[in-house]
Design a protein around this motif. Structure first.
Motif, mmCIF file in Angstrom:
data_model
loop_
_atom_site.group_PDB
_atom_site.id
_atom_site.type_symbol
_atom_site.label_atom_id
_atom_site.label_comp_id
_atom_site.label_asym_id
_atom_site.label_seq_id
_atom_site.Cartn_x
_atom_site.Cartn_y
_atom_site.Cartn_z
ATOM 1 N N SER A 207 0.837 -1.209 0.000
ATOM 2 C CA SER A 207 0.000 0.000 0.000
ATOM 3 C C SER A 207 0.861 1.243 0.000
ATOM 4 O O SER A 207 0.567 2.212 -0.719
ATOM 5 C CB SER A 207 -0.913 0.037 1.229
ATOM 6 O OG SER A 207 -1.865 -0.949 1.097
ATOM 7 N N ASP A 211 0.786 4.048 -2.927
ATOM 8 C CA ASP A 211 0.521 5.462 -2.620
ATOM 9 C C ASP A 211 1.631 6.345 -3.141
ATOM 10 O O ASP A 211 1.390 7.387 -3.720
ATOM 11 C CB ASP A 211 0.412 5.669 -1.092
ATOM 12 C CG ASP A 211 -0.933 5.211 -0.582
ATOM 13 O OD1 ASP A 211 -1.822 4.955 -1.427
ATOM 14 O OD2 ASP A 211 -1.090 5.088 0.649
ATOM 15 N N PRO A 234 -4.596 -3.871 -2.094
ATOM 16 C CA PRO A 234 -5.776 -3.144 -1.611
ATOM 17 C C PRO A 234 -6.963 -3.365 -2.540
ATOM 18 O O PRO A 234 -6.779 -3.747 -3.696
ATOM 19 C CB PRO A 234 -5.310 -1.675 -1.657
ATOM 20 C CG PRO A 234 -4.154 -1.636 -2.571
ATOM 21 C CD PRO A 234 -3.527 -2.998 -2.578
#
Ligand SMILES: Nc1ncnc2c1ncn2[C@@H]1O[C@H](COP(=O)(O)OP(=O)(O)O)[C@@H](O)[C@H]1O
Ligand SMILES: O=c1[nH]cc([C@@H]2O[C@H](COP(=O)(O)O)[C@@H](O)[C@H]2O)c(=O)[nH]1
Length: 370
Positions: A207, A211, A234
């Motif tokens: 994650s 990001d 995710p």
């Protein structure tokens, strides 16, 4: 996902390119800006991957950074039909594995400047793995060594046709790979054209990477690794530019039951795009793979093979696809070369074809039928 530069950022970058040792005040004077403004632009250039760290060292030549599994593989090849719950005669081989490591080695053999990040144990296996990678020209400067757990191991039992009967994986060491490791290596990752990660990384690290890449100029490709590990992704797949998985892995993450057909693979690839992935490649073993590009979808047939060992075929397919994308191909042509690299890998006993090169690919290009 390119993150464009603002005009002042471009001007600062141009001065740094001219003189990598230029000082902040010098830049500020040349451009008529406050020194603090220049400092902020430099921070942005680092974030976006145009320059590396303090001292304004310009991006290294690494064009693809692979991050994920570094594994010691053992393969047990049965020569006769396997009988369960008893002893079976096999031929065994040891090699280096790990999806991200295999992809990195294939990329380097094809001629792409490659970096590799993983976590290995402070043991003979881990040290010789990194040494080998270094010797074939891969930048392993960001790899992590730990004394807390041993280097990961994978054992595959293959039947007489070379197909996997059972794989077992001791990969507990990868739990130690934290978002912090991504942060530390980030300037190197951001400076590359493609970052490739595998789902051997824990969910938090994946994650964090997704990001980070969302706002950077590098593009992000991810491979699912297994039906178990794909669940670490995710739900929102936005930020992943190119997602690789097979139909079983796609069914696991999507909660669907797409059939093992070309239509099933296409359905799955489109569903992955709907969940946010920019492009998706869903492979269907000996049939080939569905490739969902930005606007259209194609099924690319596998290249007919005389297989001896299927291990590493998917990893070669990913590496050759990324290599060709780096060379400027669009996704469908890149994936065709990927299918050819996969076939060549099935025809040798090693997880990575020891003679793989751009020349070997060209010499076999006549085998492509679509
Ligand atoms: N028996 C085969 N003959 C030719 N190509 C194959 C064969 N098996 C796999 N491939 C190639 O390797 C790619 C990945 O294989 P697949 O088995 O779907 O992936 P994974 O190993 O990740 O499950 C396929 O899309 C195909 O191009
Ligand atoms: O949980 C995992 N299992 C297996 C692998 C690696 O996957 C490769 C084989 O992949 P395949 O059979 O899918 O081509 C091997 O090198 C093995 O080390 C991995 O990284 N993680």
């Amino acid at each position: 996902m390119t993150q464009p530069l603002a005009p002042q950022e471009s001007a600062v970058l141009a001065l740094i390119r001219e003189n990598p040792f230029v000082g902040q005040q010098e830049i500020a004077t040349a451009l008529g800006l406050a020194r603090s403004t220049v400092a902020a632009h430099i921070a942005q250039l680092m974030n976006k991957g145009y320059i590396l760290g303090r001292g304004y060292v310009l991006s290294s030549e690494v064009r693809a950074f692979c991050i994920g599994g570094a594994v010691l593989d053992r393969k047990y090849h049965a020569r006769t039909k396997i009988v369960l719950e008893t002893s079976n005669p096999v031929e065994s081989t040891r090699s280096l594995g790990g999806v991200a490591r295999n992809v990195a080695e294939n990329l380097a053999r094809l001629g792409s400047a490659t970096g590799f990040i993983s976590i290995v144990g402070d043991d003979d296996g881990g040290q010789s793995l990194l040494k080998y990678m270094r010797e074939i020209g891969i930048d392993v400067s960001q790899a992590v060594t730990t004394s807390e757990r041993p280097t990961a191991e994978y054992a595959a039992i293959l039947d007489a046709e070379g197909d996997l009967v059972l794989g077992i994986a001791d990969m507990n060491i990868f739990d130690l790979f934290q978002p912090d490791h991504i942060e530390r290596a980030w300037p190197h990752l951001a400076a590359s054209n493609w970052v490739f990660a595998d789902c051997n990384l824990p969910a938090e690290a994946l994650s964090a990477l997704i990001d980070r890449c969302r706002n950077a100029s590098c593009r992000l490709a991810i491979d699912a690794v297994s039906t178990h590990k794909v669940m670490r992704l995710p739900k929102d797949l936005n930020g992943i530019d190119l997602l690789f998985m097979n139909i079983d892995e796609a069914n696991a993450i999507l909660g669907q039951t797409s059939p093992h057909t070309s239509e099933g693979a296409k359905q799955a690839a489109l569903a992955l795009q709907k969940a946010g992935a920019g492009m998706a490649v869903v492979s269907a073993g000996a049939q080939g793979m569905a490739v969902a590009g930005a606007d259209t979808i194609e099924f690319i047939n596998a290249v007919r093979a005389a297989p001896v060992d299927m291990t590493g075929a998917g990893d070669a397919m990913i590496a050759a696809t990324l290599h060709r994308l780096l060379e400027g191909d669009e996704i469908f042509d890149a994936a065709r070369t990927g299918a050819l690299a996969a076939t060549l890998t099935t025809e040798c006993n090693a997880s990575v074809h020891p003679d793989l090169s751009a020349e070997l690919i060209e010499a076999n290009r006549h085998r492509l039928t679509n």
